[in-house]
Design an enzyme around this catalytic site. Structure first.
Site, PDB file in Angstrom:
ATOM      1  N   GLU A 299       0.878  -1.173   0.000  1.00  0.00           N
ATOM      2  CA  GLU A 299       0.000   0.000   0.000  1.00  0.00           C
ATOM      3  C   GLU A 299       0.906   1.211   0.000  1.00  0.00           C
ATOM      4  OE1 GLU A 299      -1.556   3.342   1.311  1.00  0.00           O
ATOM      5  OE2 GLU A 299      -1.617   2.187   3.177  1.00  0.00           O
TER       6      GLU A 299
ATOM      7  N   CYS B  11      -1.952   8.382   4.318  1.00  0.00           N
ATOM      8  CA  CYS B  11      -2.056   8.008   2.906  1.00  0.00           C
ATOM      9  C   CYS B  11      -3.409   8.408   2.346  1.00  0.00           C
ATOM     10  CB  CYS B  11      -1.857   6.502   2.736  1.00  0.00           C
ATOM     11  SG  CYS B  11      -0.318   5.876   3.426  1.00  0.00           S
TER      12      CYS B  11
END
Length: 542
Positions: free
Chosen positions: A293, A327
């Site tokens: 990720e 993020c």
């Protein structure tokens, strides 16, 4: 061998404590914060039963008070990394053969330790190491990590329970074997929960792990190690090293026993890792699992029907919580001309109500410091560029100071160019860029949102028009792995919103779900026939 079909405790999300003035948890975490802040911790490498102090160290300092040293960590040499890999492999058989309920018990105990005696420790460590407010530390290092551990145990039991159909005279069964070799876990600075989950999720499924935490998170990573040790995790299951990331990674990826990587970090680093693995593919005993990720350029788009106050709150929380270092943080916003001024005035009002960026020890602060000087300098450069560019203006914030801590004011950039550099570039800080579109261009703007970024992590649409919501949900289906309707694009909860994105944002293996755990096992189908045939001839041959 197992002696029963066991049901694990039902996983529920850990309640979030308030830390309100006068509360016992507030006093406890502040006391622990002061202990850590005034202490000097010495963090070794953890290889098997050894705690190795190499003598070559680096200091650890809080981002909000970078002149204060709270400890140091020891740097690994290549020989230590090789030793850690060898120790993983030597520990693999015993750990893989341990019955699943015994592995489950270790991580359930770890969750209870964090919920109880380690809660103040892991929160205070996260406040110091990553400059998180107590609320951000609580939802991350305490609640989310507890949730990862508890829900993953439940998902593990569900995976083992997934079995094929059997026919008359045949019993079909599937066993979910750990991967053959070791897993390399690389974890980021911004979430203590991710730092704990990446090695733990692979280990829970019977794998052994080489873990390299971020240099900027080692202080709180040490608490995770302490928790796992007290929970009874056997030596060698998770070995922990710090130091030169290029050297550590090369040593890990050059090993024939490398079986997979569990990564959260930057897109460029992940792409380079993928390339290294590809170049080494003939070396490996098995095809490695690659789970990552990475970055995001996460969006908020408001429809003309959206309520301005709700849009403003989504921007303020989505862009500025934890200084935008998520993020999933909102970093590009699309507002309709008819309500843009009202929304931006409300955002400015929110920002004006913030205290000046400061220490998380002062619990009235909404904004603290960015993680290190490199992040500070990068953000300052983009802010200065916006001040001078003709097609951009700063309408809120824009100041910065690193004399004591790495403080960046929450900043709003307004641009007339939907492809302006800060609409496309991941900044990872408390800077959000706004583009105003003509109301009649709603559908065109949806296309613009989809085409602007290489990333596809999170995004949000705000609207009271269900047709508009439906149109946005369809038009934006490929540019956000986590899509939010009438909410900010941050705050995924384990067990409720499995997290991950595609495109340049990663492999979308959804942390906090069984989908992620399935990447760390290799199924073996066993077919057992009770009465075996004794004649090769089929009826059609007669």
């Amino acid at each position: 061998m197992g002696k029963g079909f066991f049901h694990v405790p039902t996983a529920i999300n850990e309640p979030i404590k308030s830390y309100a003035p006068g509360s016992s948890e507030r006093e406890e975490v502040l006391q622990q914060y002061h202990t850590y802040f005034n202490g000097n911790i010495d963090v070794p490498l953890y290889i098997g039963s050894k705690e190795i102090k190499t003598g070559k160290t680096k200091p650890m300092s809080p981002p909000h008070d970078h002149k204060n040293v709270v400890g140091q960590y020891h740097l690994a040499e290549s020989k230590h990394v090789s030793e850690a890999i060898e120790n993983c492999l030597a520990s693999r058989t015993a750990w893989a053969d341990l019955t699943w309920e015994q592995r489950a018990a270790i991580f359930l105990k770890a969750a209870d330790l964090i919920a109880g005696p380690y809660r103040a420790k892991i929160n205070a460590a996260t406040m110091i190491a990553q400059s998180k407010t107590i609320h951000q530390a609580e939802i991350d290092s305490a609640c989310e990590l507890i949730d990862f551990l508890r829900f993953n145990v439940e998902y593990m039991s569900q995976i083992y329970g997934e079995q094929p159909e059997s026919s008359e005279g045949v019993w079909n069964r599937v066993e979910y074997r750990p991967l053959e070799g070791f897993i390399y876990a690389i974890t980021p600075f911004n979430f203590t929960a991710i730092a704990g989950n990446l090695p733990a999720s692979a280990a829970m499924m019977g794998n052994v792990v080489l873990w390299k935490p971020s240099d900027s998170q080692i202080f709180s990573a040490k608490v995770i190690v302490d928790v796992f040790k007290e929970a009874g995790l056997p030596d060698g299951v998770i070995n922990v090293v710090y130091g030169d990331p290029v050297m550590i990674t090369k040593t890990a990826l050059d090993s024939p026993d490398f079986a997979g990587i569990h990564f959260t970090g930057s897109t460029k680093v992940f792409q380079d890792l993928w390339k290294q693995i590809g170049n080494n593919i003939h070396t490996y005993k098995t095809y490695p699992r690659i789970v990552g990720e990475t970055g995001g350029k996460d969006f908020i788009i408001a429809h003309p029907s959206a309520k301005p106050q709700q849009v403003a709150t989504a921007i303020t929380r989505g862009a500025f919580e934890f200084q935008g270092q998520k993020c999933s943080a909102a970093s590009r916003v699309y507002l309709p001309k008819s309500t843009a001024n009202e929304i931006l005035d409300l955002v400015k009002k929110d920002i004006e109500s913030f205290n000046k960026p400061g220490s998380p020890e002062d619990m009235s602060n909404f904004i603290t410091a960015v993680i290190h000087e490199g992040a500070f300098d990068k953000l300052a450069k983009y802010i200065d560029q916006a001040k001078s560019d003709q097609n951009a203006e700063i309408i809120a914030g824009g100041n910065y100071d690193k004399s004591k801590g790495y403080f960046i004011e929450p900043t709003v950039i307004l641009t007339t160019d939907p492809k302006y550099t800060t609409m496309e570039t991941e900044l990872f800080g408390p800077v959000v860029t706004v583009y105003i579109y003509e109301d009649k261009n709603w559908s065109k703007t949806l296309k613009l949102v989809d085409e602007t970024s290489i990333y596809a992590l999170t995004g949000a649409v705000l609207s009271t028009d269900r047709y508009a919501i439906t149109e946005a949900t369809q038009a934006l289906q490929n540019c956000a792995g986590n899509f939010y309707i009438n909410d900010k694009p941050t705050g995924a909860v384990v067990g409720q919103q499995p997290f991950g994105g595609a495109r340049a944002s990663g492999t979308n293996d959804k942390a906090g779900s069984s989908q992620n755990l399935l990447r760390w096992v290799s199924p073996r189908l066993i077919k057992e026939t009770f009465v075996s045939p004794e004649n090769y001839r089929y009826p059609f041959l007669d």
